[in-house]
Scaffold this active site. Structure first.
Site, PDB file in Angstrom:
ATOM      1  N   LYS A  13       0.827  -1.213   0.000  1.00  0.00           N
ATOM      2  CA  LYS A  13       0.000   0.000   0.000  1.00  0.00           C
ATOM      3  C   LYS A  13       0.861   1.264   0.000  1.00  0.00           C
ATOM      4  CE  LYS A  13      -0.613   0.229   4.930  1.00  0.00           C
ATOM      5  NZ  LYS A  13      -0.881   1.204   5.930  1.00  0.00           N
ATOM      6  N   ARG A  88      -6.270   3.448  13.628  1.00  0.00           N
ATOM      7  CA  ARG A  88      -5.914   2.052  13.873  1.00  0.00           C
ATOM      8  C   ARG A  88      -6.981   1.317  14.675  1.00  0.00           C
ATOM      9  NH1 ARG A  88      -0.890   0.644  12.324  1.00  0.00           N
ATOM     10  NH2 ARG A  88       0.667   2.280  12.088  1.00  0.00           N
ATOM     11  N   ARG A 127      12.445 -11.559   2.240  1.00  0.00           N
ATOM     12  CA  ARG A 127      13.254 -10.382   1.890  1.00  0.00           C
ATOM     13  C   ARG A 127      14.730 -10.598   2.203  1.00  0.00           C
ATOM     14  NH1 ARG A 127       9.842  -5.160   3.628  1.00  0.00           N
ATOM     15  NH2 ARG A 127      10.367  -5.893   5.699  1.00  0.00           N
ATOM     16  N   ARG A 162      17.054  -9.580   7.630  1.00  0.00           N
ATOM     17  CA  ARG A 162      16.798  -8.808   8.858  1.00  0.00           C
ATOM     18  C   ARG A 162      16.175  -9.706   9.927  1.00  0.00           C
ATOM     19  NH1 ARG A 162      13.479  -3.647   7.000  1.00  0.00           N
ATOM     20  NH2 ARG A 162      12.411  -4.297   8.891  1.00  0.00           N
ATOM     21  N   ARG A 173       3.231  -9.901  13.817  1.00  0.00           N
ATOM     22  CA  ARG A 173       2.915  -8.567  13.278  1.00  0.00           C
ATOM     23  C   ARG A 173       1.639  -8.615  12.445  1.00  0.00           C
ATOM     24  NH1 ARG A 173       7.730  -6.849   9.762  1.00  0.00           N
ATOM     25  NH2 ARG A 173       6.471  -5.044   9.201  1.00  0.00           N
TER      26      ARG A 173
END
Ligand code: ZN
Length: 320
Positions: A13, A88, A127, A162, A173
């Protein structure tokens, strides 16, 4: 347009938001950026935010909403904004609605960029980033793997994974996001403002779908705009009127004006040819009128305008 963007980490997004900013020339309002700017500027709201953060507390909704309201008063937000990262939860969404209602700028669209959780997992856990800071190339072992595993295609440096991209961290998350966002999705759905775009496929494909949704959502506004433009065109017939007078065609003047206006609007680059075309029309235009006058005049009464009839009149007599 006034948009709230909803989407999980890894949904893309942020990329869509950047494209929207470019296309529609509206700012993205990020509460994180606002907080940092307010604290740096030392404004009243910034000091309140700083004291909360220094005390290890969340910045209150009132402070965040105050910052958003200040931001909306800036000139670049006149034609709209994209809110990202806020609200949120439902209380924030309600407070935002109340504030925007006071400003007479209600939200028009809540856009959810939707991606399946397992795809998000692969995007986030797959990633890999080039460890060479001056390169910084980004890979994904599932979607855009380097040619040789663990090595950067561009500079050959090792690729880093990471620590917050590990599966457990990412999954939690995404769960937090899901818990936060599901109620908001229902909230905006109930308002009829929720639209969902699939966040899979190429960036351009997704953006095409995003803009299609926006055009549909804004269609009432667009219709009002085109109606206003049509009204303005009718009330400003100065240029077409001159053209009509030159051609001396009183009855079809409107048709002429429309015909003259249409090509000009369709091909703005071809203004020169458009100007040349009316010129030849001026010469033929008077001829039919003279004929019409000549024909009409003798039928009714031949005495009104004798001057132009002198020549034809004797010819008719001779023939008889
Ligand atoms: Zn590299």
């Amino acid at each position: 347009m006034r948009i709230v963007l909803l989407g999980a980490p890894g949904s893309g997004k942020g990329t869509q938001s950047k494209l929207l900013i470019e296309k529609y020339k509206i700012p993205q309002i990020s509460t994180g950026d606002l907080l940092r700017a307010a604290v740096a500027a030392g404004s009243d709201l910034g000091r309140k935010a700083k004291s909360a953060m220094d005390a290890g507390q969340l910045v209150s909704d009132d402070v965040v909403l105050g910052m958003i309201q200040e931001r909306l008063s800036k000139p670049d937000a006149r034609s709209g904004f994209i809110l990202d990262g806020f609200p949120r939860n439902i209380p924030q969404a309600q407070a935002l609605d109340a504030m925007l209602a006071r400003l007479s700028q209600p939200l028009q669209l809540a856009l959810l960029v939707d991606v399946d959780t397992e795809v998000l997992m692969k995007r986030l856990t797959g990633r890999r980033t080039c460890s060479n800071a001056s390169c910084g190339a980004i890979y994904n072992i599932y979607f855009s793997a380097p040619k040789s595993p663990g090595k950067c295609d561009k500079c050959g440096s090792n690729l880093a994974h990471r620590s917050d991209d590990n599966e457990n961290t990412v999954r939690s998350r995404l769960q937090v996001y899901e818990q936060q966002t599901a109620p908001l999705v229902s909230y905006y759905k109930a308002q009829g403002k929720l639209r969902t775009v699939r966040g899979t496929g190429s960036v351009n494909e997704i953006f095409k779908n995003v803009t299609d949704i926006i055009e549909v959502q804004m269609r009432p506004l667009a219709a009002a705009m085109s109606a206003a433009q049509a009204a303005a065109a009718k009330s400003a017939p100065a240029k077409p009127a001159k053209a009509a007078k030159a051609e001396k065609k009183p009855t079809p003047a409107k048709a002429v004006a429309k015909a003259a206006a249409k090509p000009a609007a369709k091909k703005p680059a071809a203004k020169k040819p458009a100007a040349k075309k009316p010129a030849p029309k001026k010469k033929p235009a008077p001829k039919p009128k003279k004929k019409a006058v000549k024909k009409a005049a003798p039928k009714k009464k031949g005495a009104k305008k004798p001057a132009p009839k002198k020549k034809p009149a004797p010819k008719a007599k001779k023939k008889k």
